[in-house]
Scaffold this active site. Structure first.
Site, mmCIF file in Angstrom:
data_model
loop_
_atom_site.group_PDB
_atom_site.id
_atom_site.type_symbol
_atom_site.label_atom_id
_atom_site.label_comp_id
_atom_site.label_asym_id
_atom_site.label_seq_id
_atom_site.Cartn_x
_atom_site.Cartn_y
_atom_site.Cartn_z
ATOM 1 N N GLN A 17 55.759 71.518 31.392
ATOM 2 C CA GLN A 17 54.543 72.121 30.844
ATOM 3 C C GLN A 17 54.523 73.648 30.803
ATOM 4 O OE1 GLN A 17 49.704 72.129 31.447
ATOM 5 N NE2 GLN A 17 50.807 70.485 32.384
ATOM 6 N N ARG A 38 68.400 68.138 25.769
ATOM 7 C CA ARG A 38 69.598 67.373 26.088
ATOM 8 C C ARG A 38 69.711 66.150 25.167
ATOM 9 N NH1 ARG A 38 71.251 67.197 32.138
ATOM 10 N NH2 ARG A 38 69.057 67.527 32.460
ATOM 11 N N LEU A 72 71.363 69.549 22.192
ATOM 12 C CA LEU A 72 72.577 70.291 22.508
ATOM 13 C C LEU A 72 72.920 70.079 23.979
ATOM 14 C CD1 LEU A 72 74.286 72.407 20.921
ATOM 15 C CD2 LEU A 72 72.911 74.183 22.003
ATOM 16 N N THR A 74 74.511 71.674 26.650
ATOM 17 C CA THR A 74 75.009 73.030 26.909
ATOM 18 C C THR A 74 75.999 73.075 28.071
ATOM 19 O OG1 THR A 74 73.045 73.423 28.224
ATOM 20 C CG2 THR A 74 72.994 74.193 25.950
ATOM 21 N N TYR A 139 56.288 72.294 40.957
ATOM 22 C CA TYR A 139 55.401 71.705 39.953
ATOM 23 C C TYR A 139 53.982 72.234 40.173
ATOM 24 C CZ TYR A 139 58.933 68.358 38.424
ATOM 25 O OH TYR A 139 60.069 67.790 37.903
ATOM 26 N N GLU A 140 53.126 71.910 39.224
ATOM 27 C CA GLU A 140 51.743 72.394 39.166
ATOM 28 C C GLU A 140 51.031 72.513 40.528
ATOM 29 O OE1 GLU A 140 49.402 73.067 36.369
ATOM 30 O OE2 GLU A 140 48.393 73.755 38.168
ATOM 31 N N ASP A 169 50.810 75.560 35.700
ATOM 32 C CA ASP A 169 51.690 75.337 34.545
ATOM 33 C C ASP A 169 51.275 76.143 33.316
ATOM 34 O OD1 ASP A 169 53.427 73.637 35.804
ATOM 35 O OD2 ASP A 169 52.405 71.824 35.199
ATOM 36 N N GLY A 248 30.790 84.865 41.742
ATOM 37 C CA GLY A 248 30.372 86.259 41.706
ATOM 38 C C GLY A 248 29.099 86.439 42.503
ATOM 39 N N GLY A 249 28.253 87.347 42.059
ATOM 40 C CA GLY A 249 27.017 87.591 42.792
ATOM 41 C C GLY A 249 25.873 86.702 42.343
ATOM 42 N N GLN A 250 26.144 85.759 41.451
ATOM 43 C CA GLN A 250 25.060 84.908 40.929
ATOM 44 C C GLN A 250 25.149 83.526 41.558
ATOM 45 O OE1 GLN A 250 23.247 86.717 39.084
ATOM 46 N NE2 GLN A 250 24.678 88.273 38.393
HETATM 47 N N1 CAO Z 1 72.318 70.392 28.338
HETATM 48 C C1 CAO Z 1 72.962 70.260 29.517
HETATM 49 N N2 CAO Z 1 72.345 70.406 30.711
HETATM 50 C C2 CAO Z 1 71.042 70.718 30.699
HETATM 51 C C3 CAO Z 1 70.313 70.888 29.512
HETATM 52 C C4 CAO Z 1 71.017 70.717 28.285
HETATM 53 N N3 CAO Z 1 70.409 70.843 27.114
HETATM 54 N N4 CAO Z 1 69.036 71.170 29.832
HETATM 55 C C5 CAO Z 1 68.966 71.181 31.177
HETATM 56 N N5 CAO Z 1 70.161 70.912 31.705
HETATM 57 C C6 CAO Z 1 70.528 70.840 33.120
HETATM 58 C C7 CAO Z 1 70.387 72.147 33.850
HETATM 59 O O1 CAO Z 1 71.454 72.996 33.532
HETATM 60 C C8 CAO Z 1 70.381 71.673 35.299
HETATM 61 O O2 CAO Z 1 71.689 71.444 35.710
HETATM 62 P P1 CAO Z 1 72.255 71.814 37.182
HETATM 63 O O3 CAO Z 1 71.112 71.704 38.143
HETATM 64 O O4 CAO Z 1 73.316 70.782 37.377
HETATM 65 O O5 CAO Z 1 72.796 73.181 37.125
HETATM 66 C C9 CAO Z 1 69.724 70.295 35.205
HETATM 67 O O6 CAO Z 1 69.624 69.996 33.809
HETATM 68 C C10 CAO Z 1 68.381 70.172 35.868
HETATM 69 O O7 CAO Z 1 67.521 71.233 35.487
HETATM 70 P P2 CAO Z 1 66.219 71.554 36.353
HETATM 71 O O8 CAO Z 1 66.590 71.984 37.727
HETATM 72 O O9 CAO Z 1 65.412 72.528 35.593
HETATM 73 O O10 CAO Z 1 65.469 70.154 36.318
HETATM 74 P P3 CAO Z 1 64.736 69.297 37.447
HETATM 75 O O11 CAO Z 1 64.223 68.095 36.744
HETATM 76 O O12 CAO Z 1 65.628 69.036 38.617
HETATM 77 O O13 CAO Z 1 63.529 70.201 37.951
HETATM 78 C C11 CAO Z 1 61.529 71.483 37.675
HETATM 79 C C12 CAO Z 1 62.371 70.297 37.197
HETATM 80 C C13 CAO Z 1 60.369 71.666 36.733
HETATM 81 C C14 CAO Z 1 61.019 71.205 39.097
HETATM 82 C C15 CAO Z 1 62.429 72.749 37.678
HETATM 83 O O14 CAO Z 1 62.952 72.917 36.386
HETATM 84 C C16 CAO Z 1 61.707 74.010 38.100
HETATM 85 O O15 CAO Z 1 61.414 74.240 39.274
HETATM 86 N N6 CAO Z 1 61.448 74.886 37.118
HETATM 87 C C17 CAO Z 1 60.857 76.185 37.376
HETATM 88 C C18 CAO Z 1 59.402 76.070 37.677
HETATM 89 C C19 CAO Z 1 58.665 75.351 36.581
HETATM 90 O O16 CAO Z 1 58.684 75.734 35.432
HETATM 91 N N7 CAO Z 1 57.947 74.323 36.983
HETATM 92 C C20 CAO Z 1 56.922 73.793 36.118
HETATM 93 C C21 CAO Z 1 57.280 72.650 35.410
HETATM 94 S S1 CAO Z 1 55.820 72.100 34.634
HETATM 95 O O17 CAO Z 1 55.060 71.245 35.841
#
Ligand code: CAO
Length: 416
Positions: A17, A38, A72, A74, A139-140, A169, A248-250
């Site tokens: 989000q 991905r 993609l 990556t 997360y949030e 978020d 606030g003050g209200q």
């Molecule tokens: N192709 C290949 N790999 C990809 C990719 C793609 N298109 N997109 C993502 N990936 C890979 C990343 O490179 C990562 O790989 P490694 O950890 O092996 O290096 C992997 O996917 C996981 O990515 P992530 O750590 O972002 O994902 P997660 O599900 O484990 O965590 C979250 C999710 C949201 C907790 C984490 O991304 C985070 O803390 N983000 C920052 C804070 C944030 O924005 N949180 C709010 C989210 S909204 O509630």
């Protein structure tokens, strides 16, 4: 009419989000936002909380309108090559991966700058760089707890409470959008890109600044006169939870209206604004309170504020929340009905203003989303459906100069 951000190309490496809310806003205003996902799975929210089998979930569609989708991988050599080309010709890259993920992918800030010195790299993380918790995934609700919102929300006899509003978020995404637009503006003067970082903790705290104000007042005085704990209750040395008290003050409170016994939202918010005291007394049929020294100043009212609210509730007992507002608005009293999501979804004013919008999606059918809360006199914001997974992969690759054969080979290798 051309859109203000037309010509700005954004690599949208975001998910869930916080990041998507930011890039969606920029897409509404005309940026070409290419969501990189991905292959096979895409953003996790495509499949989270689905209500129509095999169709993208509302969680995804409501945060990714007006974008294009490129699949993609990556982590493959071909995927890295495509991303490299995209970086060279884009203006902004937005990401909200877990800490270090972009570096592990091989796209450090130094490398990105060497590819494109004009690039703006915008990141969301749970905590800011160098923070003791900088390695945490967030997360949030985690952010709401770390940013001071949870400890100050709820009732004094209950636990810390998180808000339904996405303070961690979407709010962080909005902060990031401001940062990106600022960096784009600076680039028009310097020609250089830069890194823009926003943490969820900081963004929550930015919305809780009045609570940090209160902590300092509490430290100095030992009490907070606008909280329900004053003057009869106890204060400790930390800002307490103040229920529905005004910040606030209200003084204000959520008050029951006709039907509250069966309707969970038959309430209004009523604010006793100082200078509206006389109109309030007139509206409530209590003209004798206007000049009564026991009532006619905020200070005098403070120790009986809940008796006053109880009296207003007795006045409200035979009025629906809408009837009550129709009376109170004539007296210029700051108040509003507590609206349910059902009422908001069907509110003709919100439809008319484009704040609640109906969108047609090829698989999901018609659904409601929240349109732009920012209204312009010279920009029309049109909300279009979110892209299907990989809907624009071939188009984006062709734009990057890949031939049909090369694109087919990338599909075969599952790099896209
Ligand atoms: N192709 C290949 N790999 C990809 C990719 C793609 N298109 N997109 C993502 N990936 C890979 C990343 O490179 C990562 O790989 P490694 O950890 O092996 O290096 C992997 O996917 C996981 O990515 P992530 O750590 O972002 O994902 P997660 O599900 O484990 O965590 C979250 C999710 C949201 C907790 C984490 O991304 C985070 O803390 N983000 C920052 C804070 C944030 O924005 N949180 C709010 C989210 S909204 O509630």
């Amino acid at each position: 009419m051309s859109k203000p951000l037309e010509g700005i190309k954004i690599i949208d490496f975001t998910h869930v989000q916080a990041g998507p809310a930011c890039t969606q806003l920029l897409a509404w205003f005309g940026a070409d936002v290419i969501k990189v996902e991905r292959p096979g799975a895409g953003d996790v929210t495509r499949s989270q909380l689905r209500h129509v089998k095999d169709a993208d979930a509302l969680y995804f569609t409501m945060l990714n309108s007006n974008k294009r989708s490129l699949t993609l991988d990556t982590k493959t050599a071909q995927g890295k090559e495509v991303l490299t080309k995209l970086i060279k010709e884009s203006d902004v890259m937005v990401e909200n991966f877990g800490p270090g993920a972009l570096d592990r992918m091989g796209f450090t800030w130094e490398h990105i700058q060497s590819l494109n010195p004009g690039m703006i790299l915008a990141s969301v993380k749970g905590f800011s760089e160098g923070h003791a918790y900088e390695d945490l995934k967030v997360y949030e609700n985690v952010a709401q707890c770390a940013g001071g919102a949870a400890s100050t929300t709820g009732f004094w006899d209950g636990p810390p409470t998180v808000s339904a509003a996405a303070l961690g978020d979407s709010n962080t995404g909005m902060h990031l959008a401001i940062g990106i637009l600022t960096a784009l503006h600076q680039k028009t003067k310097t020609g250089k890109g830069q890194k823009v970082a926003v943490s969820m903790q900081d963004s929550v705290l930015n919305l809780c600044r009045v609570k940090l104000r209160d902590q300092q007042r509490l430290d100095a005085l030992g009490y907070l006169e606008e909280y329900p704990q004053y003057p009869h209750g106890e204060f400790s040395d930390v800002v307490p939870r103040g229920g529905n008290a005004g910040g606030g003050g209200q003084p204000g409170w959520v008050l029951k209206c006709k039907g509250w016994e069966t309707d969970p939202n038959a309430y209004i918010y009523f604010t006793i604004q100082g200078h509206a005291w006389a109109p309030i007394c007139k509206a409530l049929g209590k003209p004798e309170w206007i000049d009564d020294p026991a009532y006619n100043t905020a200070e005098a009212r403070q120790d009986k504020i809940f008796d006053i609210f109880a009296f207003i509730e007795s006045w409200l007992a035979d009025k629906t929340k809408f009837e009550a507002i129709d009376i109170l608005r004539k007296f210029d009293i700051p108040c509003a009905p507590v609206l349910s999501m059902k009422e908001i979804a069907n509110d003709p004013s919100l439809r008319k203003s484009g704040t609640v919008v109906e969108v047609d999606h090829p698989k999901l059918g018609k659904y409601l989303t929240v349109g732009s809360p920012i209204k312009f006199s010279d920009v029309e914001v049109e909300i279009t459906a979110s892209p299907l997974l990989g809907q624009h992969t071939n188009e984006v690759l062709a734009d990057l100069g890949y031939s049909q054969e090369e694109i087919a080979a990338m599909h075969d290798a599952k790099a896209v």
